[in-house]
Design a protein around this motif. Structure first.
Motif, PDB file in Angstrom:
ATOM      1  N   LEU A 114      22.682  29.035  82.005  1.00 32.31           N
ATOM      2  CA  LEU A 114      22.576  30.398  81.491  1.00 32.31           C
ATOM      3  C   LEU A 114      21.100  30.776  81.377  1.00 32.31           C
ATOM      4  CD1 LEU A 114      25.219  30.273  78.595  1.00 32.31           C
ATOM      5  CD2 LEU A 114      25.564  31.090  80.938  1.00 32.31           C
ATOM      6  N   ILE A 115      20.788  32.034  81.669  1.00 32.77           N
ATOM      7  CA  ILE A 115      19.426  32.543  81.551  1.00 32.77           C
ATOM      8  C   ILE A 115      19.393  33.590  80.447  1.00 32.77           C
ATOM      9  CG2 ILE A 115      17.546  33.741  82.740  1.00 32.77           C
ATOM     10  CD1 ILE A 115      18.620  32.623  85.373  1.00 32.77           C
ATOM     11  N   VAL A 116      18.430  33.450  79.538  1.00 36.83           N
ATOM     12  CA  VAL A 116      18.311  34.381  78.411  1.00 36.83           C
ATOM     13  C   VAL A 116      16.927  35.028  78.421  1.00 36.83           C
ATOM     14  CG1 VAL A 116      19.948  33.067  77.021  1.00 36.83           C
ATOM     15  CG2 VAL A 116      17.507  32.569  76.827  1.00 36.83           C
ATOM     16  N   PRO A 117      16.780  36.183  77.781  1.00 34.34           N
ATOM     17  CA  PRO A 117      15.470  36.840  77.727  1.00 34.34           C
ATOM     18  C   PRO A 117      14.448  35.983  76.973  1.00 34.34           C
ATOM     19  CG  PRO A 117      17.215  38.364  77.094  1.00 34.34           C
ATOM     20  CD  PRO A 117      17.831  36.997  77.147  1.00 34.34           C
ATOM     21  N   VAL A 118      13.190  36.127  77.353  1.00 34.34           N
ATOM     22  CA  VAL A 118      12.108  35.387  76.703  1.00 34.34           C
ATOM     23  C   VAL A 118      11.926  35.877  75.265  1.00 34.34           C
ATOM     24  CG1 VAL A 118       9.665  34.770  76.847  1.00 34.34           C
ATOM     25  CG2 VAL A 118      10.958  35.180  78.935  1.00 34.34           C
ATOM     26  N   LYS A 119      11.678  34.948  74.355  1.00 35.37           N
ATOM     27  CA  LYS A 119      11.351  35.246  72.953  1.00 35.37           C
ATOM     28  C   LYS A 119      12.461  36.019  72.242  1.00 35.37           C
ATOM     29  CE  LYS A 119       6.371  35.518  73.983  1.00 35.37           C
ATOM     30  NZ  LYS A 119       5.126  36.303  73.826  1.00 35.37           N
ATOM     31  N   ASN A 120      13.700  35.785  72.632  1.00 33.96           N
ATOM     32  CA  ASN A 120      14.825  36.497  72.030  1.00 33.96           C
ATOM     33  C   ASN A 120      15.743  35.493  71.344  1.00 33.96           C
ATOM     34  OD1 ASN A 120      17.300  37.931  71.569  1.00 33.96           O
ATOM     35  ND2 ASN A 120      16.617  39.470  73.068  1.00 33.96           N
ATOM     36  N   THR A 121      15.537  35.333  70.044  1.00 34.08           N
ATOM     37  CA  THR A 121      16.279  34.333  69.268  1.00 34.08           C
ATOM     38  C   THR A 121      17.775  34.603  69.282  1.00 34.08           C
ATOM     39  OG1 THR A 121      14.362  33.983  67.837  1.00 34.08           O
ATOM     40  CG2 THR A 121      16.498  33.241  67.006  1.00 34.08           C
ATOM     41  N   GLU A 122      18.165  35.864  69.145  1.00 36.85           N
ATOM     42  CA  GLU A 122      19.580  36.206  69.045  1.00 36.85           C
ATOM     43  C   GLU A 122      20.321  35.899  70.345  1.00 36.85           C
ATOM     44  OE1 GLU A 122      23.121  37.225  67.408  1.00 36.85           O
ATOM     45  OE2 GLU A 122      21.209  36.907  66.401  1.00 36.85           O
ATOM     46  N   GLU A 123      19.735  36.275  71.495  1.00 36.97           N
ATOM     47  CA  GLU A 123      20.371  35.994  72.781  1.00 36.97           C
ATOM     48  C   GLU A 123      20.437  34.487  73.049  1.00 36.97           C
ATOM     49  OE1 GLU A 123      21.918  37.931  74.961  1.00 36.97           O
ATOM     50  OE2 GLU A 123      21.641  39.682  73.669  1.00 36.97           O
ATOM     51  N   LEU A 124      19.397  33.776  72.625  1.00 35.37           N
ATOM     52  CA  LEU A 124      19.388  32.318  72.780  1.00 35.37           C
ATOM     53  C   LEU A 124      20.506  31.707  71.945  1.00 35.37           C
ATOM     54  CD1 LEU A 124      18.110  29.703  73.835  1.00 35.37           C
ATOM     55  CD2 LEU A 124      16.496  29.820  71.924  1.00 35.37           C
TER      56      LEU A 124
ATOM     57  N   GLN B 229      27.932  29.961  72.950  1.00 34.96           N
ATOM     58  CA  GLN B 229      28.919  30.061  74.029  1.00 34.96           C
ATOM     59  C   GLN B 229      29.222  28.698  74.625  1.00 34.96           C
ATOM     60  OE1 GLN B 229      29.349  32.159  78.460  1.00 34.96           O
ATOM     61  NE2 GLN B 229      27.725  32.812  77.075  1.00 34.96           N
ATOM     62  N   LEU B 230      28.169  27.911  74.941  1.00 32.11           N
ATOM     63  CA  LEU B 230      28.409  26.605  75.559  1.00 32.11           C
ATOM     64  C   LEU B 230      28.865  25.563  74.545  1.00 32.11           C
ATOM     65  CD1 LEU B 230      25.635  26.228  78.280  1.00 32.11           C
ATOM     66  CD2 LEU B 230      27.883  27.316  78.383  1.00 32.11           C
ATOM     67  N   LEU B 231      28.581  25.804  73.300  1.00 31.52           N
ATOM     68  CA  LEU B 231      29.058  24.897  72.256  1.00 31.52           C
ATOM     69  C   LEU B 231      30.569  25.040  72.080  1.00 31.52           C
ATOM     70  CD1 LEU B 231      28.325  22.862  70.021  1.00 31.52           C
ATOM     71  CD2 LEU B 231      27.893  24.815  68.510  1.00 31.52           C
ATOM     72  N   ILE B 232      31.050  26.272  72.087  1.00 34.28           N
ATOM     73  CA  ILE B 232      32.465  26.544  71.831  1.00 34.28           C
ATOM     74  C   ILE B 232      33.309  26.417  73.100  1.00 34.28           C
ATOM     75  CG2 ILE B 232      34.096  28.331  71.106  1.00 34.28           C
ATOM     76  CD1 ILE B 232      31.874  29.406  69.267  1.00 34.28           C
TER      77      ILE B 232
END
Length: 379
Positions: free
Chosen positions: A323-333, A339-342
């Motif tokens: 998965l790719i998330v925006p840089v410096k974005n705690t909430e999206e991370l 998601q991958l945990l569940i």
């Protein structure tokens, strides 16, 4: 026999980033010598790679008088050894190495760019870094960004030199040893012992990060995202703090030290057992060239969560092997981690694609042969 001088600022770069490649070039008709600052890794490099090493008084910080001394040492070294090719890595070694090689009239001057600090710099620091990059490119015959996105950035920021830019192969400065980085290379007993040592149950999910524990690796966002997860999991941090240069926030450091499910094991020479004992690799770095650790984690069949930056977003394809998330974005991370945990099925599907994607493009011998061909074509 043609001679190659490979230069990095510190010996750990030769020891890790170019591991095996120097010996490979020696076995294929080149006399390889190396130069960097002195350090404990030098003996290992010389023995393993069968090279002669020369110590240069490099510093990693801006130090005009010391830099001039290092430049003079490089000029004298090149005039004495008369290499046919000078190939530099890392910003300081690139600047001084290319200047010295141009002054000494070296036939082929090559510089590899693997990450660019000026991407995150501001003010006077950014202006100085831009100037040093320009000087490096001016003195080099060819400049090799080690990812497509990095080349795009360089073509935009340094358009006057774009004819010198070229990516070798699919990117990456050294590729990875896919036999070494495989799940089969780690004994199951070592995995069980590691989880037992840190009191991690066999059923618990483990997120793992490997790298320097500093701000620009996304450590603040990673720890904050982990603390926000409702599901129980563990966060394994493999790497050392660098408080003297890039300290993390005191609050984050306290969370790492005190949280019962955050495990910090410091720098590890062999990261494979830690990757093998984990379920999900997380690497929310702010900037990279072409991060070897993402290659290594994917080769170890881990689904990877990475930030949308140069290199990482070329190794990882969203919803295919990570998965790719925006840089410096705690909430999206946090959402990606959750998601991958569940969703265990999705985690398994991503993991099943990870190793295949690395074997196809980044096997070490493919990368080495591409660099060898570049030497043979140009020297």
């Amino acid at each position: 026999m043609k001679k190659i001088l490979r230069i990095t600022t510190v010996p750990i770069s030769l020891n890790i980033l170019l591991k095996g490649q120097l010996k490979f070039m020696g076995e294929n008709g080149y006399d390889v010598i190396t130069a960097s600052a002195d350090g404990p890794e030098v003996k290992e490099i010389c023995q393993r790679e069968s090279v002669q090493h020369f110590a240069i008084d490099f510093t990693r910080t801006l130090s005009p008088f010391k830099d001039l001394r290092a430049l003079w040492q490089l000029i004298r070294l090149i005039q004495k050894e008369k290499p046919n090719i000078v190939h530099t890595h890392t910003p300081k070694a690139g600047l001084l190495g290319m200047m010295a090689a141009k002054f000494a009239g070296v036939k082929l001057r090559m510089h590899t760019v693997a990450g660019m600090p000026l991407m995150e710099a501001t003010g006077n620091t950014k202006r100085i870094l831009r100037l040093t990059e320009k000087l490096t490119y001016f003195c080099a015959h060819k400049v090799y960004p080690n990812s497509d996105r990095l080349q795009d950035y360089m073509q935009k920021e340094f358009s006057a030199f774009q004819d010198k830019f070229k990516i070798i192969g699919e990117g990456s400065s050294n590729g990875i040893d896919t036999k070494h980085f495989s799940k089969q290379s780690v004994d199951e007993s070592a995995i069980q012992n590691l989880r037992s040592e840190h009191k991690i149950s066999s059923h618990a999910a483990v997120f793992v990060f490997v790298g320097r524990i500093v701000e620009d690796k996304g450590i603040h966002e990673l720890v904050e995202a982990f603390l926000g997860l409702e599901e129980k999991a563990y966060l394994l941090l493999v790497g050392a703090f660098e408080d003297e240069r890039e300290p993390v926030k005191a609050q984050i450091k306290q969370s790492i030290a005190n949280h019962t499910r955050i495990i910090h094991v410091g720098f590890q020479k062999d990261i494979r057992p830690f990757l093998a004992a984990s379920d999900i690799f997380v690497f929310p770095s702010y900037r990279e060239g072409f991060p070897n650790v993402v290659l290594q984690a994917a080769a170890m069949e881990l689904p990877c969560i990475v930030s949308d930056i140069n290199g990482s977003n070329e190794i990882i394809t969203h919803n295919e092997n990570g998965l790719i998330v925006p840089v410096k974005n705690t909430e999206e991370l946090k959402l990606a981690m959750e998601q991958l945990l569940i969703n265990i099925e999705k985690r398994k599907n991503l993991a099943s694609n990870s190793r295949v994607s690395i074997l196809d493009k980044y096997d070490q011998h493919k990368v080495w042969r591409a660099i060898l061909e570049e030497y043979q074509k140009r020297a």
